[in-house]
Design an enzyme around this catalytic site. Structure first.
Site, PDB file in Angstrom:
ATOM      1  N   SER A 242       0.856  -1.182   0.000  1.00  0.00           N
ATOM      2  CA  SER A 242       0.000   0.000   0.000  1.00  0.00           C
ATOM      3  C   SER A 242       0.895   1.237   0.000  1.00  0.00           C
ATOM      4  O   SER A 242       2.126   1.121  -0.014  1.00  0.00           O
ATOM      5  CB  SER A 242      -0.892  -0.007   1.235  1.00  0.00           C
ATOM      6  OG  SER A 242      -0.103   0.315   2.360  1.00  0.00           O
ATOM      7  N   LYS A 243       0.227   2.379   0.058  1.00  0.00           N
ATOM      8  CA  LYS A 243       0.996   3.634   0.050  1.00  0.00           C
ATOM      9  C   LYS A 243       1.953   3.708   1.227  1.00  0.00           C
ATOM     10  O   LYS A 243       2.963   4.386   1.181  1.00  0.00           O
ATOM     11  CB  LYS A 243       0.036   4.815   0.112  1.00  0.00           C
ATOM     12  CG  LYS A 243      -0.616   5.091  -1.196  1.00  0.00           C
ATOM     13  CD  LYS A 243      -1.528   6.292  -1.077  1.00  0.00           C
ATOM     14  CE  LYS A 243      -2.603   6.193  -2.114  1.00  0.00           C
ATOM     15  NZ  LYS A 243      -3.909   5.889  -1.596  1.00  0.00           N
ATOM     16  N   ARG A 244       1.617   3.000   2.295  1.00  0.00           N
ATOM     17  CA  ARG A 244       2.500   3.032   3.472  1.00  0.00           C
ATOM     18  C   ARG A 244       3.864   2.436   3.162  1.00  0.00           C
ATOM     19  O   ARG A 244       4.846   2.753   3.801  1.00  0.00           O
ATOM     20  CB  ARG A 244       1.849   2.290   4.642  1.00  0.00           C
ATOM     21  CG  ARG A 244       0.778   3.111   5.318  1.00  0.00           C
ATOM     22  CD  ARG A 244       0.206   2.375   6.507  1.00  0.00           C
ATOM     23  NE  ARG A 244      -0.579   1.225   6.082  1.00  0.00           N
ATOM     24  CZ  ARG A 244      -1.837   1.294   5.657  1.00  0.00           C
ATOM     25  NH1 ARG A 244      -2.447   2.451   5.637  1.00  0.00           N
ATOM     26  NH2 ARG A 244      -2.490   0.217   5.274  1.00  0.00           N
TER      27      ARG A 244
END
Ligand code: GLU
Length: 293
Positions: free
Chosen positions: A257-259
């Site tokens: 994910s963006k994390r």
């Protein structure tokens, strides 16, 4: 020959990462494999709080760097609210929608209350389903609250909708013929309190308007296809083929994910990777699209 039409439909809420590259290349390759195939880019920016123009610009740059191209102008959902409203009106005229005045807290409280009687809490693949508080409100009373300006969402009454359409199915290129289980996500929101449409409604309307014949996307959206099929039947729209691909995982086995900032395409580019090595990184998953579980 009309060929196949695919699309990549990101939301400009952050920089594209490897998972997006997989999705975009998957759609691109599916279109490129047949003569006359076309690949479209669509910007899914219905949420004004989360979408930002700089991410829109960045994603085009990243996709071009990957070697993809698409016809301009691209469709930006925020510019087509009238199309979604027309679809919503049509569903309203069929009697399969209702206004929902519940706040998140109302819903959570009701689910907690019903938790004492677990048979009353229907579970979906993404958690408890909407418990139906507003489904049986008196129609006139609910309409008066809408006219008075009370904030509300519009939900699909799935049971009524299914009674109209009867059994439905769709073809998934990975999994074969799928019988639609339209109740899987419950009475989904078709228009949000703050935005006069929703992911489900706008995607279904756009795929039809843009003549998309093959919807490719990650298996995390497999559940959504059940409801999309129902909306297509209600709205009299053509039914595309689907192909849901597997997802890239990070080292902990959790979906990227963006994390996972280090996998942002621009970070990888700056670190010296080229488009061929990005393809290499996503190939194991995209090559196995037939076998995901
Ligand atoms: N906009 C969705 C997303 O970014 C994808 C929509 C779709 O492919 O149906 O996850």
């Amino acid at each position: 020959m009309s060929g196949i039409v695919t699309r990549f439909a990101p939301s400009p809420t952050g920089y594209l990462h490897l998972g997006h590259a997989l999705s975009a290349l998957f759609a691109w390759d599916a279109a490129s494999q047949v003569p006359g195939g076309r690949f479209l880019l669509r910007i899914e920016d219905i949420d004004p709080h989360r979408c930002r123009p700089e991410f829109d610009a960045a994603l085009r740059e990243d996709l071009s760097w990957l070697g993809l191209s698409w016809p301009e102008p691209v469709r930006r959902q925020s510019e087509h609210m009238a199309d979604y409203q027309a679809a919503l009106d049509r569903l309203g005229a069929l009697g399969v929608t209702y206004p929902c005045f519940c706040s998140r807290k109302d819903i959570a409280d009701e689910i907690a209350r019903a938790g004492n009687a677990p048979h009353l809490v229907a579970m979906g693949p993404e958690g408890p389903l909407y418990p139906g508080l507003c489904r049986h409100l008196d129609r006139d009373a609910a309409a008066a609250r809408v006219v008075a300006g009370e904030s509300h969402a519009i939900r699909l009454d799935v049971a009524k909708a299914v009674a109209l359409t009867g059994p439905l199915s769709w073809h998934d290129r990975g999994r074969g013929l799928i019988a639609a289980d339209a109740g899987l996500l419950g009475d989904v929101v078709l228009a949000r309190r703050d935005v006069p449409t929703s992911y489900h409604l706008s995607v279904v309307v756009d795929d039809a308007l843009q003549g998309v014949t093959l919807v490719t996307r990650g298996e995390d959206l497999f559940h959504a296809t059940h409801i999309h099929r129902l909306l297509q039947a209600l709205l009299g729209l053509p039914v595309p083929d689907y192909h849901h691909h597997g997802l890239l995982m990070n080292e902990e086995g959790v979906r990227l994910s963006k994390r996972d900032g280090a996998t942002a395409l621009r970070a990888l580019r700056e670190a010296g990777l080229d488009p061929a090595s990005i393809r290499q990184r996503v190939r194991p998953v995209s090559a196995n699209a037939e076998n995901f579980h």
